[in-house]
Design a protein around this motif. Structure first.
Motif, short mmCIF file in Angstrom:
data_model
loop_
_atom_site.label_atom_id
_atom_site.label_comp_id
_atom_site.label_asym_id
_atom_site.label_seq_id
_atom_site.Cartn_x
_atom_site.Cartn_y
_atom_site.Cartn_z
N SER A 235 -138.90 -7.04 -37.63
CA SER A 235 -140.14 -7.07 -38.70
C SER A 235 -141.34 -7.37 -37.89
CB SER A 235 -139.84 -7.94 -39.91
OG SER A 235 -141.03 -8.49 -40.60
N PRO A 236 -142.31 -6.79 -37.75
CA PRO A 236 -143.57 -7.22 -37.41
C PRO A 236 -144.41 -8.26 -38.03
CG PRO A 236 -143.87 -4.83 -38.25
CD PRO A 236 -142.48 -5.22 -38.33
N ARG A 237 -143.90 -8.38 -39.31
CA ARG A 237 -144.74 -9.25 -40.16
C ARG A 237 -144.02 -10.69 -39.78
NH1 ARG A 237 -146.98 -9.41 -45.41
NH2 ARG A 237 -146.66 -6.92 -45.26
N ARG A 238 -142.60 -10.72 -39.54
CA ARG A 238 -142.15 -11.96 -39.20
C ARG A 238 -142.20 -12.45 -37.69
NH1 ARG A 238 -135.53 -13.12 -40.21
NH2 ARG A 238 -135.59 -15.22 -39.56
N TYR A 239 -142.20 -11.33 -36.95
CA TYR A 239 -142.53 -11.44 -35.42
C TYR A 239 -143.49 -10.76 -34.94
CZ TYR A 239 -137.78 -13.02 -35.82
OH TYR A 239 -136.50 -13.69 -36.32
N PRO A 240 -144.95 -11.22 -35.44
CA PRO A 240 -146.19 -10.48 -35.22
C PRO A 240 -146.36 -10.19 -33.34
CG PRO A 240 -146.72 -12.56 -35.90
CD PRO A 240 -145.04 -12.30 -36.15
N ASP A 241 -146.04 -11.26 -32.61
CA ASP A 241 -146.49 -11.21 -31.41
C ASP A 241 -145.59 -10.27 -30.84
OD1 ASP A 241 -148.15 -13.12 -31.37
OD2 ASP A 241 -146.99 -14.57 -30.26
N PHE A 242 -144.11 -10.07 -30.90
CA PHE A 242 -143.34 -8.73 -30.66
C PHE A 242 -143.80 -7.58 -30.92
CE2 PHE A 242 -139.79 -6.19 -30.78
CZ PHE A 242 -138.92 -6.22 -29.82
N GLY A 243 -144.26 -7.48 -32.18
CA GLY A 243 -144.86 -6.33 -32.84
C GLY A 243 -146.10 -5.85 -31.83
N LEU A 350 -147.05 -2.85 -15.29
CA LEU A 350 -145.58 -2.71 -15.35
C LEU A 350 -145.19 -4.25 -15.03
CD1 LEU A 350 -144.36 0.35 -13.35
CD2 LEU A 350 -144.29 -0.13 -15.87
N ALA A 351 -145.51 -4.83 -14.21
CA ALA A 351 -145.08 -6.28 -13.68
C ALA A 351 -145.52 -7.35 -14.85
CB ALA A 351 -145.67 -6.75 -12.33
N VAL A 352 -146.65 -7.27 -15.27
CA VAL A 352 -147.27 -8.26 -16.00
C VAL A 352 -146.73 -8.08 -17.69
CG1 VAL A 352 -149.27 -9.53 -16.70
CG2 VAL A 352 -149.23 -8.90 -14.48
N ASP A 353 -146.53 -6.76 -18.09
CA ASP A 353 -146.41 -6.58 -19.49
C ASP A 353 -145.07 -7.11 -19.68
OD1 ASP A 353 -147.26 -5.65 -22.01
OD2 ASP A 353 -145.63 -4.33 -21.65
N PHE A 354 -144.23 -6.72 -18.36
CA PHE A 354 -142.70 -6.99 -18.68
C PHE A 354 -142.50 -8.33 -18.95
CE2 PHE A 354 -138.57 -8.17 -16.99
CZ PHE A 354 -137.76 -7.30 -17.75
N ALA A 355 -143.10 -9.20 -18.12
CA ALA A 355 -143.23 -10.96 -18.20
C ALA A 355 -143.63 -10.97 -19.50
CB ALA A 355 -144.01 -11.38 -17.08
N LEU A 356 -144.82 -10.57 -20.00
CA LEU A 356 -145.34 -11.13 -21.34
C LEU A 356 -144.28 -10.58 -22.47
CD1 LEU A 356 -148.78 -10.20 -22.82
CD2 LEU A 356 -146.85 -9.86 -24.15
N LEU A 357 -143.71 -9.51 -22.31
CA LEU A 357 -142.54 -9.24 -23.34
C LEU A 357 -141.49 -10.19 -23.47
CD1 LEU A 357 -142.75 -5.36 -22.66
CD2 LEU A 357 -143.33 -6.57 -24.96
N THR A 358 -140.92 -10.64 -22.45
CA THR A 358 -139.86 -11.50 -22.35
C THR A 358 -140.09 -12.94 -23.16
OG1 THR A 358 -140.42 -12.43 -20.29
CG2 THR A 358 -138.93 -10.42 -20.36
N GLN A 359 -141.43 -13.18 -23.18
CA GLN A 359 -141.92 -14.36 -23.67
C GLN A 359 -142.09 -14.50 -25.37
OE1 GLN A 359 -144.64 -15.17 -19.73
NE2 GLN A 359 -144.95 -16.73 -21.35
N VAL A 360 -141.99 -13.11 -25.79
CA VAL A 360 -142.20 -12.89 -27.30
C VAL A 360 -141.05 -12.36 -28.03
CG1 VAL A 360 -144.73 -12.52 -26.89
CG2 VAL A 360 -143.09 -10.57 -27.07
N LEU A 361 -139.79 -12.42 -27.43
CA LEU A 361 -138.54 -11.90 -27.84
C LEU A 361 -138.26 -12.81 -29.07
CD1 LEU A 361 -136.44 -11.10 -24.65
CD2 LEU A 361 -137.87 -9.67 -26.22
N PRO A 362 -137.48 -12.20 -30.20
CA PRO A 362 -137.22 -13.19 -31.64
C PRO A 362 -136.35 -14.18 -31.33
CG PRO A 362 -137.77 -10.86 -32.03
CD PRO A 362 -137.61 -10.92 -30.63
N SER A 363 -135.33 -13.75 -30.34
CA SER A 363 -134.24 -14.63 -30.64
C SER A 363 -133.18 -14.73 -29.22
CB SER A 363 -133.24 -14.27 -31.50
OG SER A 363 -132.07 -14.85 -31.53
N ALA A 364 -132.78 -15.62 -28.70
CA ALA A 364 -132.05 -15.80 -27.45
C ALA A 364 -130.58 -15.00 -27.92
CB ALA A 364 -131.88 -16.97 -26.87
N ALA A 365 -130.13 -15.22 -28.95
CA ALA A 365 -129.03 -14.53 -29.07
C ALA A 365 -128.87 -12.74 -29.47
CB ALA A 365 -128.52 -15.00 -30.72
N SER A 366 -130.19 -12.45 -29.41
CA SER A 366 -130.13 -10.79 -29.41
C SER A 366 -131.41 -10.29 -28.44
CB SER A 366 -130.86 -10.43 -30.96
OG SER A 366 -132.17 -11.16 -31.35
N ARG A 367 -131.27 -10.93 -27.27
CA ARG A 367 -132.08 -10.65 -26.18
C ARG A 367 -131.79 -8.95 -25.87
NH1 ARG A 367 -130.90 -15.80 -23.14
NH2 ARG A 367 -132.69 -17.29 -23.57
#
Length: 424
Positions: A235-243, A350-367
């Motif tokens: 949900s982008p509403r619940r996890y806006p940074d990820f969205g 490619l390099a920087v956006d990948f790093a950014l994306l890993t920092q907005v993942l909703p949960s460690a259990a569902s990486r």
């Protein structure tokens, strides 16, 4: 976790690292294994896509080769959209003594290799389509599990560097795939077998160096068929940074694919280059070299300053500038400059956006699942870009319209990344 005598890692007992945020720096040999497996996976993807499948389509029917190739690659792209989050979800819930990701990297690579070997002897278009779907299913599954291993094990302070090197592996894999296609000189059956060998060879170092944390059964995410079916939606509403991060990656990739999609026809019809096939090789080489260099430099730089968004914004703008160069300077010199600028921007991105994306993942259990959903933002543009590009080129103004539209779409990615609040 104990090191074995060979320098790799023995299977381990379950510990609490699987769902923890990593803090220890990863070893260079582990990073190398990630680079190598990316080379193998992308060689298996792009050797067929760039050369081998087209040759096989022409062998089945020279008159219908374009339609056959479109059918096969379109079906494979559709499978890739499902395979990434599916394998990621399974790996998230895996309690194997070898870790969460390793079993699925092995299974995915094995399925991909079986599909490639099968393609070497495919008797007709139907078999060709099904086998390429198997390749896409397996390779995207291995990619999903491999990608998830980075936020599993790499601390935030290293993710730009590791993301840049992983992206370097992707670019090298594309070049290796193209080299395989050129080296077999029309013997596409041999080419498919070589791609299968490259895929399996690329997997081997990771299997021995994975150091993959084991998920304890008591920490296994609750699993029901209902939450499995609904789990692909974040949900982008619940996890806006990820969205916002997903939209940013999707838009930049759509713009990039629009720039590169009709490069051969652009050189033929707009530039009037005498040898357009050789021209594409030159431009692709310039683009690839600059992507390799700037991916590594950009990753190291973003880790050093501890910021991501300014780099994503700047690289999106550079990619847009490359598109505008091609739009308004349709000459061979303009094409050379445009390829260099595009590679410079896309490597950093490619390099920087990948790093950014890993920092907005909703949960460690569902990486794994979450990174699989992110990978859809890489795959889906391959389907969307041709749908947008074809009418722009044929009906709505030609290549100027195409490249201006690509620039605008890419710039929207720079705009939306500002909306991310949890990462600087």
């Amino acid at each position: 976790m104990r090191r074995n005598e060979s320098g790799g890692y023995a299977p381990q007992q379950a510990d609490n690292r699987a769902l923890a945020e990593p803090t220890a720096n990863v070893r260079n040999r582990w990073t190398t294994s990630i680079v190598v497996i990316n080379i193998g996976i992308n060689a298996a993807f792009f050797g067929p896509i760039q050369v081998l499948l087209g040759q096989q389509a022409a062998a089945f029917s020279a008159a219908d080769k374009e339609g056959i190739l479109a059918l096969v690659t379109g079906a494979g792209a559709a499978v890739s959209l499902v395979a990434n989050p599916l394998f990621g979800t399974f790996s998230d819930r895996t309690t194997s003594r070898f870790g969460r990701r390793v079993p699925w990297v092995f299974i995915g690579a094995l399925l991909g290799a079986i599909g490639l070997v099968g393609l070497a002897g495919a008797p007709g278009v139907a078999a060709m389509t099904l086998l390429w779907c198997l390749v896409q299913f397996g390779c995207n599954g291995a990619l999903a599990a491999t990608t998830a291993a980075i936020p599993d094990q790499v601390p935030v302070r290293q993710r730009g560097r590791v993301g840049g090197l992983a992206s370097m592996g992707t670019t090298v894999g594309i070049l290796v795939g193209a080299a395989i296609g050129a080296a077999v000189a029309g013997n596409f059956a041999l080419g498919f077998i070589i791609c299968a060998v490259a895929l399996l060879a690329g997997m081997v170092p990771y299997l021995f160096l994975a150091n993959d944390p084991v998920l304890s059964p008591r920490d296994k995410a609750a699993f029901t068929w209902r939450n499995f079916a609904m789990g692909f939606w974040i949900s982008p509403r619940r996890y806006p940074d990820f969205g916002w991060a997903w939209i940013t990656r999707f838009l930049v990739n759509v713009g990039n694919h629009m720039v590169t999609l009709y490069l051969l026809f652009f050189l033929t019809d707009a530039v009037g280059y005498a040898n357009p096939e050789f021209g594409v090789l030159i431009l692709t080489g310039i683009y690839a070299v600059l992507t390799l260099v700037t991916a590594v430099i950009g990753g190291l730089w973003t880790d050093k300053v501890g910021k991501r968004k300014p780099f994503v914004i700047a690289s999106s703008i550079i990619i847009a500038i490359a598109a505008l160069i091609l739009a308004f300077f349709p000459t061979w010199t303009g094409s050379l400059i445009g390829a260099a600028v595009l590679g410079t921007g896309y490597g950093v991105y490619l390099a920087v956006d990948f790093a950014l994306l890993t920092q907005v993942l909703p949960s460690a259990a569902s990486r794994g699942k979450d990174m699989g959903v992110i990978n859809v933002a890489n795959s889906l543009p391959q389907v969307i870009a041709p749908v947008i590009a074809w009418p722009l080129v044929t009906i709505l103004g030609g290549y100027v319209t195409l490249y201006v539209a690509a620039a605008i779409i890419g710039l929207l990615g720079a705009v939306f990344v500002v909306r991310i609040k949890g990462v600087e």
